[in-house]
Design a protein around this motif. Structure first.
Motif, mmCIF file in Angstrom:
data_model
loop_
_atom_site.group_PDB
_atom_site.id
_atom_site.type_symbol
_atom_site.label_atom_id
_atom_site.label_comp_id
_atom_site.label_asym_id
_atom_site.label_seq_id
_atom_site.Cartn_x
_atom_site.Cartn_y
_atom_site.Cartn_z
ATOM 1 N N PRO A 249 -1.864 -1.862 8.141
ATOM 2 C CA PRO A 249 -0.983 -1.196 9.106
ATOM 3 C C PRO A 249 -1.184 0.318 9.093
ATOM 4 C CG PRO A 249 0.247 -1.866 7.170
ATOM 5 C CD PRO A 249 -1.146 -2.404 6.997
ATOM 6 N N PHE A 250 -0.777 0.956 10.178
ATOM 7 C CA PHE A 250 -0.797 2.412 10.213
ATOM 8 C C PHE A 250 0.128 2.936 9.129
ATOM 9 C CE2 PHE A 250 -1.821 1.923 14.864
ATOM 10 C CZ PHE A 250 -3.089 2.476 14.780
ATOM 11 N N SER A 251 -0.244 4.062 8.538
ATOM 12 C CA SER A 251 0.617 4.662 7.528
ATOM 13 C C SER A 251 1.808 5.324 8.233
ATOM 14 C CB SER A 251 -0.150 5.709 6.717
ATOM 15 O OG SER A 251 -0.359 6.868 7.483
ATOM 16 N N PRO A 252 2.958 5.373 7.581
ATOM 17 C CA PRO A 252 4.109 6.050 8.176
ATOM 18 C C PRO A 252 3.810 7.514 8.496
ATOM 19 C CG PRO A 252 4.797 4.764 6.277
ATOM 20 C CD PRO A 252 3.296 4.733 6.305
ATOM 21 N N ARG A 253 2.995 8.162 7.660
ATOM 22 C CA ARG A 253 2.617 9.561 7.909
ATOM 23 C C ARG A 253 1.884 9.686 9.244
ATOM 24 N NH1 ARG A 253 -0.496 11.299 2.625
ATOM 25 N NH2 ARG A 253 -1.816 11.936 4.330
ATOM 26 N N GLN B 95 -18.326 -6.745 9.642
ATOM 27 C CA GLN B 95 -18.678 -5.538 8.916
ATOM 28 C C GLN B 95 -17.515 -4.556 9.035
ATOM 29 O OE1 GLN B 95 -21.943 -3.070 10.313
ATOM 30 N NE2 GLN B 95 -22.474 -2.687 8.193
ATOM 31 N N GLN B 96 -17.120 -4.004 7.919
ATOM 32 C CA GLN B 96 -15.985 -3.092 7.885
ATOM 33 C C GLN B 96 -16.441 -1.788 7.231
ATOM 34 O OE1 GLN B 96 -13.114 -3.876 4.816
ATOM 35 N NE2 GLN B 96 -11.412 -3.477 6.204
ATOM 36 N N LEU B 97 -16.365 -0.698 7.988
ATOM 37 C CA LEU B 97 -16.639 0.635 7.452
ATOM 38 C C LEU B 97 -15.310 1.370 7.419
ATOM 39 C CD1 LEU B 97 -19.822 1.541 9.517
ATOM 40 C CD2 LEU B 97 -19.717 0.733 7.174
ATOM 41 N N ILE B 98 -14.894 1.781 6.240
ATOM 42 C CA ILE B 98 -13.597 2.431 6.092
ATOM 43 C C ILE B 98 -13.798 3.827 5.541
ATOM 44 C CG2 ILE B 98 -11.362 2.347 4.944
ATOM 45 C CD1 ILE B 98 -11.657 -0.647 4.793
ATOM 46 N N ALA B 99 -13.240 4.801 6.225
ATOM 47 C CA ALA B 99 -13.305 6.193 5.768
ATOM 48 C C ALA B 99 -12.402 6.356 4.552
ATOM 49 C CB ALA B 99 -12.876 7.125 6.890
ATOM 50 N N ALA B 100 -12.987 6.731 3.433
ATOM 51 C CA ALA B 100 -12.234 6.836 2.178
ATOM 52 C C ALA B 100 -11.129 7.887 2.236
ATOM 53 C CB ALA B 100 -13.182 7.145 1.026
ATOM 54 N N ASP B 101 -11.308 8.924 3.060
ATOM 55 C CA ASP B 101 -10.325 10.000 3.144
ATOM 56 C C ASP B 101 -9.394 9.873 4.351
ATOM 57 O OD1 ASP B 101 -11.609 11.022 0.920
ATOM 58 O OD2 ASP B 101 -12.818 12.437 2.071
ATOM 59 N N SER B 102 -9.380 8.720 4.988
ATOM 60 C CA SER B 102 -8.540 8.534 6.172
ATOM 61 C C SER B 102 -7.063 8.613 5.819
ATOM 62 C CB SER B 102 -8.822 7.183 6.828
ATOM 63 O OG SER B 102 -7.947 6.980 7.919
ATOM 64 N N VAL B 103 -6.292 9.289 6.655
ATOM 65 C CA VAL B 103 -4.847 9.358 6.475
ATOM 66 C C VAL B 103 -4.134 8.423 7.451
ATOM 67 C CG1 VAL B 103 -4.827 11.706 5.545
ATOM 68 C CG2 VAL B 103 -4.683 11.361 8.024
ATOM 69 N N VAL B 104 -4.905 7.809 8.330
ATOM 70 C CA VAL B 104 -4.335 6.916 9.335
ATOM 71 C C VAL B 104 -3.918 5.591 8.702
ATOM 72 C CG1 VAL B 104 -4.794 5.673 11.482
ATOM 73 C CG2 VAL B 104 -5.661 7.984 11.180
ATOM 74 N N HIS B 105 -4.762 5.076 7.828
ATOM 75 C CA HIS B 105 -4.495 3.825 7.125
ATOM 76 C C HIS B 105 -4.604 4.071 5.633
ATOM 77 C CE1 HIS B 105 -6.127 2.742 11.075
ATOM 78 N NE2 HIS B 105 -5.235 1.792 11.036
ATOM 79 N N ARG B 106 -4.267 3.101 4.876
ATOM 80 C CA ARG B 106 -4.490 3.166 3.424
ATOM 81 C C ARG B 106 -5.841 2.511 3.167
ATOM 82 N NH1 ARG B 106 1.283 1.585 3.695
ATOM 83 N NH2 ARG B 106 2.435 3.481 3.224
ATOM 84 N N PRO B 107 -6.902 3.313 3.033
ATOM 85 C CA PRO B 107 -8.269 2.792 3.007
ATOM 86 C C PRO B 107 -8.552 1.731 1.937
ATOM 87 C CG PRO B 107 -8.284 5.194 3.092
ATOM 88 C CD PRO B 107 -6.875 4.772 2.893
ATOM 89 N N ILE B 108 -8.134 1.984 0.716
ATOM 90 C CA ILE B 108 -8.433 1.029 -0.357
ATOM 91 C C ILE B 108 -7.673 -0.269 -0.135
ATOM 92 C CG2 ILE B 108 -8.197 0.617 -2.843
ATOM 93 C CD1 ILE B 108 -8.801 3.640 -3.205
ATOM 94 N N ARG B 109 -6.464 -0.162 0.334
ATOM 95 C CA ARG B 109 -5.662 -1.352 0.629
ATOM 96 C C ARG B 109 -6.328 -2.198 1.715
ATOM 97 N NH1 ARG B 109 0.555 -0.985 2.805
ATOM 98 N NH2 ARG B 109 0.870 -3.208 3.142
ATOM 99 N N ALA B 110 -6.836 -1.553 2.752
ATOM 100 C CA ALA B 110 -7.505 -2.279 3.838
ATOM 101 C C ALA B 110 -8.780 -2.960 3.340
ATOM 102 C CB ALA B 110 -7.829 -1.326 4.982
#
Length: 148
Positions: A19-23, A91-106
């Protein structure tokens, strides 16, 4: 002649894994309610926009937010059952520094539930993954296409 405006806000592919982060939801409020260049620039900096001289990007984002009308269904968080039921290579590419989602959780959720997932947590990448790490995207796509 008026420039066409539009955008893809609200249709984030990562939204199916986490989910999107509350921030994120709070940070988007001001630019959506008052889509000025200053508000859009502030949001882009918060998201991790690192490219110098991004006036054109800010102008495009402002135009997109000002004319934004959701015309397609939003991506939505898939249930555990739906992810486990995927029968296509993913294939899933996740930006480690993303503030939109919780990257490690995703990334963990996708790895745990999706049968045929190739997941990459991309270091030194913000929400602007394509701009921050185009080399990583190209390499990951090439690797996936060759291996499949």
């Amino acid at each position: 002649m008026q420039r066409p405006c539009g955008g893809t806000h609200g249709r984030s592919p990562a939204q199916v894994f986490a989910p999107f982060s509350p921030r994120w939801l709070l940070a988007c409020g001001r630019p959506y309610l008052a889509p000025t260049q200053a508000n859009c620039a502030r949001l882009m900096r918060w998201l991790g926009q690192r490219r110098p001289g991004h006036d054109e990007d800010v102008e495009l984002a402002t135009c997109g937010m000002a004319g934004f009308r959701l015309r397609a269904p939003e991506a939505s968080l898939l249930s555990d059952r739906a992810l486990a039921g995927l029968r296509v290579p993913t294939q899933q590419l996740i930006a480690a520094d993303s503030v939109v989602h919780r990257p490690i959780r995703a990334a963990r959720r996708a790895a745990r539930l999706t049968p045929d997932v190739c997941s990459y947590l991309v270091p030194d990448a913000s929400h602007f993954l394509v701009h921050d790490r185009p080399d990583m995207i190209t390499d990951a796509l090439a690797h996936t296409l060759v291996d499949r």
